[in-house]
Design a protein around this motif. Structure first.
Motif, mmCIF file in Angstrom:
data_model
loop_
_atom_site.group_PDB
_atom_site.id
_atom_site.type_symbol
_atom_site.label_atom_id
_atom_site.label_comp_id
_atom_site.label_asym_id
_atom_site.label_seq_id
_atom_site.Cartn_x
_atom_site.Cartn_y
_atom_site.Cartn_z
ATOM 1 N N VAL A 1 63.107 33.266 36.054
ATOM 2 C CA VAL A 1 63.453 31.982 36.659
ATOM 3 C C VAL A 1 64.908 31.997 37.109
ATOM 4 O O VAL A 1 65.232 31.541 38.211
ATOM 5 N N LYS A 2 65.781 32.560 36.291
ATOM 6 C CA LYS A 2 67.199 32.633 36.627
ATOM 7 C C LYS A 2 67.414 33.469 37.883
ATOM 8 O O LYS A 2 68.160 33.077 38.785
ATOM 9 N N LYS A 3 66.720 34.610 37.983
ATOM 10 C CA LYS A 3 66.850 35.471 39.162
ATOM 11 C C LYS A 3 66.361 34.754 40.418
ATOM 12 O O LYS A 3 66.983 34.857 41.477
ATOM 13 N N ILE A 4 65.245 34.056 40.296
ATOM 14 C CA ILE A 4 64.720 33.309 41.446
ATOM 15 C C ILE A 4 65.722 32.240 41.885
ATOM 16 O O ILE A 4 66.006 32.088 43.072
ATOM 17 N N PHE A 5 66.280 31.511 40.929
ATOM 18 C CA PHE A 5 67.257 30.465 41.236
ATOM 19 C C PHE A 5 68.480 31.053 41.934
ATOM 20 O O PHE A 5 68.928 30.537 42.965
ATOM 21 N N ILE A 6 69.012 32.123 41.389
ATOM 22 C CA ILE A 6 70.215 32.742 41.958
ATOM 23 C C ILE A 6 69.945 33.214 43.381
ATOM 24 O O ILE A 6 70.747 32.988 44.291
ATOM 25 N N GLU A 7 68.809 33.852 43.598
ATOM 26 C CA GLU A 7 68.476 34.347 44.931
ATOM 27 C C GLU A 7 68.325 33.198 45.924
ATOM 28 O O GLU A 7 68.770 33.289 47.068
ATOM 29 N N ARG A 8 67.713 32.106 45.494
ATOM 30 C CA ARG A 8 67.542 30.951 46.386
ATOM 31 C C ARG A 8 68.894 30.329 46.742
ATOM 32 O O ARG A 8 69.120 29.950 47.886
ATOM 33 N N VAL A 9 69.787 30.230 45.777
ATOM 34 C CA VAL A 9 71.114 29.667 46.050
ATOM 35 C C VAL A 9 71.887 30.587 46.977
ATOM 36 O O VAL A 9 72.510 30.135 47.937
ATOM 37 N N ARG A 10 71.817 31.869 46.731
ATOM 38 C CA ARG A 10 72.533 32.824 47.583
ATOM 39 C C ARG A 10 72.053 32.765 49.032
ATOM 40 O O ARG A 10 72.845 32.844 49.960
ATOM 41 N N SER A 11 70.739 32.628 49.207
ATOM 42 C CA SER A 11 70.192 32.658 50.565
ATOM 43 C C SER A 11 70.240 31.289 51.254
ATOM 44 O O SER A 11 69.977 31.191 52.447
ATOM 45 N N ALA A 12 70.603 30.245 50.512
ATOM 46 C CA ALA A 12 70.639 28.899 51.100
ATOM 47 C C ALA A 12 71.844 28.736 52.016
ATOM 48 O O ALA A 12 72.889 29.362 51.823
#
Length: 126
Positions: free
Chosen positions: A100-111
């Protein structure tokens, strides 16, 4: 008047559900409508797998609906709870906290957004 009558279709379904699993004989419960209305609305319900129909007559001389049997799909529709498929087709997904943490970080980075907002979210950009 519309050919398809939603109120009449609901009346058909409810009447058939009231005596489920027995078939509903059209001449007893659905009389008072022209034959074409009965056949049209019942056929529509059958095409959506809400009822099964027993027809009499021939296609050449015309067929009429003799009886209507509500299906499990029809009963579930009336219950408006999804029925057994909603219970039997449950899919459970487990996500580990790291995933979940990896998914969150990736989504924030790509936003789209400025780096300051991303830093406030606790995501360090590399």
């Amino acid at each position: 008047m519309e050919k398809l009558d939603r109120e009449y279709q609901l009346r058909i379904l409810k009447a058939a559900a009231d005596i489920y699993p027995q078939p509903l004989f059209v001449h007893e419960e659905l009389a008072g409508r022209s034959g074409g209305d009965i056949e049209l609305n019942c056929a529509y319900l059958e095409e959506h797998d809400l009822v099964r129909l027993n027809w009499v007559g021939s296609e050449n001389s015309g067929r009429v609906v003799l009886s209507v049997l509500v299906t499990a799909t029809g009963m579930d529709y009336l219950a408006n709870d999804g029925g057994l498929p909603a219970i039997l087709n449950v899919l459970t997904i487990r996500l580990e906290s790291d995933a979940v943490k990896k998914i969150f970080i990736e989504r924030v980075r790509s936003a789209n957004g400025d780096r300051t907002a991303k830093d406030k979210a606790g995501v360090k950009l590399r």
